[in-house]
Scaffold this motif. Structure first.
Motif, PDB file in Angstrom:
ATOM      1  N   VAL A 108       3.849   8.372  10.344  1.00  0.00           N
ATOM      2  CA  VAL A 108       4.783   7.297  10.687  1.00  0.00           C
ATOM      3  C   VAL A 108       6.045   7.910  11.270  1.00  0.00           C
ATOM      4  N   TRP A 109       6.448   7.425  12.455  1.00  0.00           N
ATOM      5  CA  TRP A 109       7.680   7.895  13.085  1.00  0.00           C
ATOM      6  C   TRP A 109       8.205   6.801  14.006  1.00  0.00           C
ATOM      7  N   GLU A 119       6.736  -5.388   5.332  1.00  0.00           N
ATOM      8  CA  GLU A 119       5.612  -6.067   4.666  1.00  0.00           C
ATOM      9  C   GLU A 119       4.420  -6.214   5.610  1.00  0.00           C
ATOM     10  N   LEU A 120       4.679  -6.541   6.875  1.00  0.00           N
ATOM     11  CA  LEU A 120       3.593  -6.631   7.853  1.00  0.00           C
ATOM     12  C   LEU A 120       2.952  -5.264   8.080  1.00  0.00           C
ATOM     13  N   LEU A 121       3.785  -4.240   8.203  1.00  0.00           N
ATOM     14  CA  LEU A 121       3.277  -2.872   8.383  1.00  0.00           C
ATOM     15  C   LEU A 121       2.394  -2.474   7.203  1.00  0.00           C
ATOM     16  N   LEU A 122       2.838  -2.778   5.988  1.00  0.00           N
ATOM     17  CA  LEU A 122       2.057  -2.416   4.807  1.00  0.00           C
ATOM     18  C   LEU A 122       0.715  -3.128   4.769  1.00  0.00           C
ATOM     19  N   ALA A 159       6.190   2.638   3.310  1.00  0.00           N
ATOM     20  CA  ALA A 159       7.367   1.786   3.093  1.00  0.00           C
ATOM     21  C   ALA A 159       8.654   2.601   3.141  1.00  0.00           C
ATOM     22  N   ALA A 160       8.666   3.755   2.500  1.00  0.00           N
ATOM     23  CA  ALA A 160       9.864   4.603   2.491  1.00  0.00           C
ATOM     24  C   ALA A 160      10.195   5.098   3.890  1.00  0.00           C
ATOM     25  N   LEU A 168      -4.255   4.854  -2.264  1.00  0.00           N
ATOM     26  CA  LEU A 168      -3.704   3.768  -1.448  1.00  0.00           C
ATOM     27  C   LEU A 168      -2.297   3.359  -1.881  1.00  0.00           C
ATOM     28  N   ARG A 169      -2.029   3.377  -3.163  1.00  0.00           N
ATOM     29  CA  ARG A 169      -0.685   3.058  -3.644  1.00  0.00           C
ATOM     30  C   ARG A 169       0.324   4.069  -3.104  1.00  0.00           C
ATOM     31  N   ALA A 170      -0.045   5.342  -3.137  1.00  0.00           N
ATOM     32  CA  ALA A 170       0.842   6.392  -2.613  1.00  0.00           C
ATOM     33  C   ALA A 170       1.023   6.248  -1.103  1.00  0.00           C
ATOM     34  N   VAL A 171      -0.034   5.874  -0.393  1.00  0.00           N
ATOM     35  CA  VAL A 171       0.061   5.656   1.059  1.00  0.00           C
ATOM     36  C   VAL A 171       1.050   4.533   1.341  1.00  0.00           C
TER      37      VAL A 171
END
Length: 128
Positions: free
Chosen positions: A66-67, A41-44, A27-28, A19-22
């Motif tokens: 993600v695109w 932040e909302l997306l995360l 975010a990137a 989950l951390r990697a996701v």
């Protein structure tokens, strides 16, 4: 799990430790695609709810992609779980669970759930 290409705009996750990697991946990608920091932040939060749901309620992992398209950032979460129901009332804060999908629906600009052979795709969109 339904086939899903995992290219530079996607990744596979299979356990809680992923989950951390996701979140870092999402975010990137979101930053690169121009989503403002407050919206990231909302997306995360939405992605955390959906991917945790995958790991809690399925016996396999999922794919996330993600695109950007036109004026929206789009994020697909694909897993082997059953259909997701949106449009429900928010459960009370004291409820032991079941708030994740309601939260996702409230913080994203649009949410769609599509049942596929062997799984479900949840598409969340945030305006750029």
């Amino acid at each position: 799990m339904p086939e899903s290409p995992v290219g530079p705009d996607g990744m596979y996750y299979a356990e809680q430790g992923d989950l951390r990697a996701v979140r870092a991946f999402v975010a990137a990608r979101a930053e690169k695609l121009g989503l403002p920091a407050a919206r990231i932040e909302l997306l995360l939060l939405a992605v955390s709810e959906l991917t945790t749901n995958t790991l809690m309620h399925t016996d396999s992992g999922g794919h996330i992609r993600v695109w950007a398209e036109n004026t929206q950032l789009i994020c697909d979460v694909l897993d082997t779980g059953g259909p997701r129901t949106f449009g429900r009332a928010m459960p009370p804060a004291r409820s032991p669970g079941g708030r994740g999908l309601a939260i996702v629906e409230r913080i994203c600009d649009s949410v769609h759930s599509i049942t596929l052979p062997g799984g479900t795709l949840v598409r969340i969109c945030l305006n750029l």
